[in-house]
Design a protein around this motif. Structure first.
Motif, PDB file in Angstrom:
ATOM      1  N   ASP A  17       0.831  -1.201   0.000  1.00 40.96           N
ATOM      2  CA  ASP A  17       0.000   0.000   0.000  1.00 40.96           C
ATOM      3  C   ASP A  17       0.870   1.258   0.000  1.00 40.96           C
ATOM      4  O   ASP A  17       0.535   2.246  -0.667  1.00 40.96           O
ATOM      5  CB  ASP A  17      -0.917  -0.003   1.225  1.00 40.96           C
ATOM      6  CG  ASP A  17      -1.686   1.295   1.363  1.00 40.96           C
ATOM      7  OD1 ASP A  17      -2.500   1.597   0.475  1.00 40.96           O
ATOM      8  OD2 ASP A  17      -1.449   2.029   2.347  1.00 40.96           O
ATOM      9  N   ASP A  18       1.985   1.239   0.716  1.00 46.72           N
ATOM     10  CA  ASP A  18       2.897   2.387   0.717  1.00 46.72           C
ATOM     11  C   ASP A  18       3.391   2.692  -0.702  1.00 46.72           C
ATOM     12  O   ASP A  18       3.497   3.864  -1.096  1.00 46.72           O
ATOM     13  CB  ASP A  18       4.100   2.120   1.626  1.00 46.72           C
ATOM     14  CG  ASP A  18       3.742   2.156   3.100  1.00 46.72           C
ATOM     15  OD1 ASP A  18       2.677   2.700   3.446  1.00 46.72           O
ATOM     16  OD2 ASP A  18       4.536   1.627   3.904  1.00 46.72           O
ATOM     17  N   ARG A  19       3.686   1.646  -1.462  1.00 46.43           N
ATOM     18  CA  ARG A  19       4.147   1.845  -2.837  1.00 46.43           C
ATOM     19  C   ARG A  19       3.022   2.412  -3.705  1.00 46.43           C
ATOM     20  O   ARG A  19       3.265   3.311  -4.537  1.00 46.43           O
ATOM     21  CB  ARG A  19       4.660   0.523  -3.425  1.00 46.43           C
ATOM     22  CG  ARG A  19       5.071   0.590  -4.890  1.00 46.43           C
ATOM     23  CD  ARG A  19       6.124   1.650  -5.142  1.00 46.43           C
ATOM     24  NE  ARG A  19       6.459   1.757  -6.565  1.00 46.43           N
ATOM     25  CZ  ARG A  19       7.038   2.820  -7.116  1.00 46.43           C
ATOM     26  NH1 ARG A  19       7.350   3.888  -6.379  1.00 46.43           N
ATOM     27  NH2 ARG A  19       7.310   2.833  -8.407  1.00 46.43           N
ATOM     28  N   ILE A  20       1.803   1.946  -3.514  1.00 44.50           N
ATOM     29  CA  ILE A  20       0.673   2.489  -4.275  1.00 44.50           C
ATOM     30  C   ILE A  20       0.470   3.969  -3.935  1.00 44.50           C
ATOM     31  O   ILE A  20       0.180   4.785  -4.817  1.00 44.50           O
ATOM     32  CB  ILE A  20      -0.610   1.679  -4.007  1.00 44.50           C
ATOM     33  CG1 ILE A  20      -0.490   0.299  -4.652  1.00 44.50           C
ATOM     34  CG2 ILE A  20      -1.844   2.412  -4.550  1.00 44.50           C
ATOM     35  CD1 ILE A  20      -1.685  -0.594  -4.433  1.00 44.50           C
ATOM     36  N   ASP A  21       0.637   4.321  -2.673  1.00 46.84           N
ATOM     37  CA  ASP A  21       0.531   5.728  -2.288  1.00 46.84           C
ATOM     38  C   ASP A  21       1.567   6.574  -3.033  1.00 46.84           C
ATOM     39  O   ASP A  21       1.269   7.698  -3.478  1.00 46.84           O
ATOM     40  CB  ASP A  21       0.739   5.884  -0.778  1.00 46.84           C
ATOM     41  CG  ASP A  21      -0.422   5.346   0.035  1.00 46.84           C
ATOM     42  OD1 ASP A  21      -1.514   5.146  -0.535  1.00 46.84           O
ATOM     43  OD2 ASP A  21      -0.242   5.117   1.252  1.00 46.84           O
ATOM     44  N   GLU A  22       2.782   6.061  -3.163  1.00 53.56           N
ATOM     45  CA  GLU A  22       3.831   6.776  -3.901  1.00 53.56           C
ATOM     46  C   GLU A  22       3.433   6.972  -5.361  1.00 53.56           C
ATOM     47  O   GLU A  22       3.618   8.056  -5.931  1.00 53.56           O
ATOM     48  CB  GLU A  22       5.149   6.003  -3.822  1.00 53.56           C
ATOM     49  CG  GLU A  22       5.776   5.960  -2.439  1.00 53.56           C
ATOM     50  CD  GLU A  22       6.991   5.048  -2.390  1.00 53.56           C
ATOM     51  OE1 GLU A  22       7.330   4.450  -3.440  1.00 53.56           O
ATOM     52  OE2 GLU A  22       7.599   4.933  -1.320  1.00 53.56           O
ATOM     53  N   LEU A  23       2.902   5.921  -5.970  1.00 56.40           N
ATOM     54  CA  LEU A  23       2.479   6.011  -7.365  1.00 56.40           C
ATOM     55  C   LEU A  23       1.306   6.984  -7.516  1.00 56.40           C
ATOM     56  O   LEU A  23       1.232   7.728  -8.507  1.00 56.40           O
ATOM     57  CB  LEU A  23       2.090   4.623  -7.883  1.00 56.40           C
ATOM     58  CG  LEU A  23       3.245   3.616  -7.992  1.00 56.40           C
ATOM     59  CD1 LEU A  23       2.696   2.208  -8.212  1.00 56.40           C
ATOM     60  CD2 LEU A  23       4.187   3.992  -9.130  1.00 56.40           C
ATOM     61  N   HIS A  24       0.403   6.971  -6.552  1.00 56.21           N
ATOM     62  CA  HIS A  24      -0.745   7.886  -6.562  1.00 56.21           C
ATOM     63  C   HIS A  24      -0.267   9.336  -6.567  1.00 56.21           C
ATOM     64  O   HIS A  24      -0.758  10.167  -7.346  1.00 56.21           O
ATOM     65  CB  HIS A  24      -1.610   7.594  -5.328  1.00 56.21           C
ATOM     66  CG  HIS A  24      -2.825   8.450  -5.200  1.00 56.21           C
ATOM     67  ND1 HIS A  24      -3.767   8.586  -6.189  1.00 56.21           N
ATOM     68  CD2 HIS A  24      -3.272   9.209  -4.156  1.00 56.21           C
ATOM     69  CE1 HIS A  24      -4.745   9.385  -5.786  1.00 56.21           C
ATOM     70  NE2 HIS A  24      -4.457   9.787  -4.553  1.00 56.21           N
ATOM     71  N   VAL A  25       0.694   9.646  -5.727  1.00 54.66           N
ATOM     72  CA  VAL A  25       1.261  10.994  -5.688  1.00 54.66           C
ATOM     73  C   VAL A  25       1.936  11.341  -7.019  1.00 54.66           C
ATOM     74  O   VAL A  25       1.807  12.471  -7.526  1.00 54.66           O
ATOM     75  CB  VAL A  25       2.272  11.117  -4.529  1.00 54.66           C
ATOM     76  CG1 VAL A  25       3.044  12.436  -4.619  1.00 54.66           C
ATOM     77  CG2 VAL A  25       1.563  11.018  -3.184  1.00 54.66           C
ATOM     78  N   SER A  26       2.610  10.361  -7.609  1.00 54.84           N
ATOM     79  CA  SER A  26       3.303  10.617  -8.875  1.00 54.84           C
ATOM     80  C   SER A  26       2.327  10.935 -10.004  1.00 54.84           C
ATOM     81  O   SER A  26       2.654  11.719 -10.904  1.00 54.84           O
ATOM     82  CB  SER A  26       4.189   9.420  -9.258  1.00 54.84           C
ATOM     83  OG  SER A  26       3.427   8.343  -9.785  1.00 54.84           O
ATOM     84  N   VAL A  27       1.132  10.347  -9.961  1.00 62.00           N
ATOM     85  CA  VAL A  27       0.118  10.650 -10.974  1.00 62.00           C
ATOM     86  C   VAL A  27      -0.311  12.111 -10.853  1.00 62.00           C
ATOM     87  O   VAL A  27      -0.408  12.831 -11.854  1.00 62.00           O
ATOM     88  CB  VAL A  27      -1.096   9.708 -10.839  1.00 62.00           C
ATOM     89  CG1 VAL A  27      -2.255  10.189 -11.725  1.00 62.00           C
ATOM     90  CG2 VAL A  27      -0.712   8.286 -11.217  1.00 62.00           C
ATOM     91  N   PHE A  28      -0.561  12.555  -9.632  1.00 60.76           N
ATOM     92  CA  PHE A  28      -0.950  13.955  -9.435  1.00 60.76           C
ATOM     93  C   PHE A  28       0.167  14.904  -9.853  1.00 60.76           C
ATOM     94  O   PHE A  28      -0.092  15.955 -10.462  1.00 60.76           O
ATOM     95  CB  PHE A  28      -1.349  14.189  -7.975  1.00 60.76           C
ATOM     96  CG  PHE A  28      -2.767  13.831  -7.681  1.00 60.76           C
ATOM     97  CD1 PHE A  28      -3.746  14.809  -7.591  1.00 60.76           C
ATOM     98  CD2 PHE A  28      -3.145  12.509  -7.522  1.00 60.76           C
ATOM     99  CE1 PHE A  28      -5.070  14.492  -7.337  1.00 60.76           C
ATOM    100  CE2 PHE A  28      -4.462  12.170  -7.268  1.00 60.76           C
ATOM    101  CZ  PHE A  28      -5.439  13.159  -7.179  1.00 60.76           C
ATOM    102  N   ASP A  29       1.397  14.535  -9.528  1.00 61.66           N
ATOM    103  CA  ASP A  29       2.533  15.365  -9.956  1.00 61.66           C
ATOM    104  C   ASP A  29       2.580  15.467 -11.480  1.00 61.66           C
ATOM    105  O   ASP A  29       2.869  16.542 -12.042  1.00 61.66           O
ATOM    106  CB  ASP A  29       3.846  14.764  -9.440  1.00 61.66           C
ATOM    107  CG  ASP A  29       4.025  14.931  -7.941  1.00 61.66           C
ATOM    108  OD1 ASP A  29       3.308  15.760  -7.340  1.00 61.66           O
ATOM    109  OD2 ASP A  29       4.870  14.223  -7.368  1.00 61.66           O
ATOM    110  N   ALA A  30       2.288  14.355 -12.146  1.00 61.24           N
ATOM    111  CA  ALA A  30       2.348  14.337 -13.613  1.00 61.24           C
ATOM    112  C   ALA A  30       1.273  15.215 -14.235  1.00 61.24           C
ATOM    113  O   ALA A  30       1.556  16.034 -15.121  1.00 61.24           O
ATOM    114  CB  ALA A  30       2.226  12.901 -14.123  1.00 61.24           C
ATOM    115  N   VAL A  31       0.017  15.051 -13.777  1.00 62.65           N
ATOM    116  CA  VAL A  31      -1.081  15.789 -14.421  1.00 62.65           C
ATOM    117  C   VAL A  31      -1.054  17.280 -14.068  1.00 62.65           C
ATOM    118  O   VAL A  31      -1.660  18.102 -14.782  1.00 62.65           O
ATOM    119  CB  VAL A  31      -2.454  15.184 -14.063  1.00 62.65           C
ATOM    120  CG1 VAL A  31      -2.539  13.744 -14.526  1.00 62.65           C
ATOM    121  CG2 VAL A  31      -2.758  15.306 -12.574  1.00 62.65           C
ATOM    122  N   LEU A  32      -0.360  17.636 -12.997  1.00 58.43           N
ATOM    123  CA  LEU A  32      -0.238  19.047 -12.616  1.00 58.43           C
ATOM    124  C   LEU A  32       1.052  19.683 -13.132  1.00 58.43           C
ATOM    125  O   LEU A  32       1.256  20.892 -12.974  1.00 58.43           O
ATOM    126  CB  LEU A  32      -0.303  19.195 -11.089  1.00 58.43           C
ATOM    127  CG  LEU A  32      -1.631  18.819 -10.431  1.00 58.43           C
ATOM    128  CD1 LEU A  32      -1.500  18.867  -8.910  1.00 58.43           C
ATOM    129  CD2 LEU A  32      -2.761  19.737 -10.897  1.00 58.43           C
TER     130      LEU A  32
END
Length: 217
Positions: free
Chosen positions: A154-169
């Motif tokens: 789950d910690d790794r998924i949280d990291e990926l989730h943040v990376s998606v927001f960083d990408a689209v912003l």
């Protein structure tokens, strides 16, 4: 009477395992439908969500009936109350798998996510499926090591989730408005699926050890 009660508690556990197995199949098909733009798999997930809902309702009715008739105490009470909480989380996980499949159906024959983010979502989906499989095994065995593995993934998924927001912003993002919305929603669905698994894992850890596990921030 005590033997009958223990049989009912075993039935509760068996039904949780059955629900978790349904969720496992659902997220596996949903993530494949999402990543491969497979509308038939997406439709299968969407149609199958009612089975998870029905299983949750049936399990809740059994647990409430046990509470009313048997008036359990101590660990037996924790088992029944935890079953109600776990059932609710599993039902929600099924809904999130359905949401992922719906995105695949809405965008068919196109893929939901732009090429630049596909590897990220492939990893998120792979992790969600792995978590679902471990969750089913955890419900069978109460092996607390599996609970820790689920939390780590789950910690790794949280990291990926943040990376998606960083990408689209980010300034280099070239996606249209619909791409931004789809990526944001899809990332949230994947992330919440794993969060519910962690919540269940904490419940199982509590039942197995008697120790409360701290909540996520």
């Amino acid at each position: 009477m005590r033997e009958v009660f223990q049989q009912e508690l075993r039935e509760v556990q068996d039904r949780l395992v059955e629900m978790s197995t349904l969720v496992e199949f659902s997220i596996d098909n949903a993530t494949r439908a999402f990543n491969e733009s497979d509308v038939s798999l997406a439709e299968k997930v969407i149609a199958g969500d009612s089975r998870i809902d029905s299983a949750a309702k049936s399990l809740d009715e059994l647990a409430i009936d046990i509470l009313a008739r048997q008036q359990p105490v101590a660990r037996d009470l924790r088992i029944v109350v935890s079953a109600l909480r776990i059932s609710a989380s599993l039902e929600r996980m099924g809904d999130l798998a359905e949401h992922i499949a719906q995105l695949a159906r809405y965008r068919f024959p196109e893929k939901v996510i732009p090429k630049s983010l596909r590897s990220t979502f492939h990893e998120m989906g792979t992790l969600d499926v792995a978590i679902a499989k471990k969750l089913t095994e955890l419900l069978k065995s109460e092996d607390v090591k599996l609970a820790e593995e689920i939390r780590n993934e789950d910690d790794r998924i949280d990291e990926l989730h943040v990376s998606v927001f960083d990408a689209v912003l980010g300034e280099t993002w070239k996606g249209a408005a619909v791409d931004t919305v789809d990526a944001t929603l899809a990332s949230r669905y994947h992330e919440r699926f794993a969060d519910h698994a962690v919540t269940i894992a904490k419940n199982i850890q509590y039942l197995a050890t008697g120790n409360l596990v701290g909540s996520d921030s």
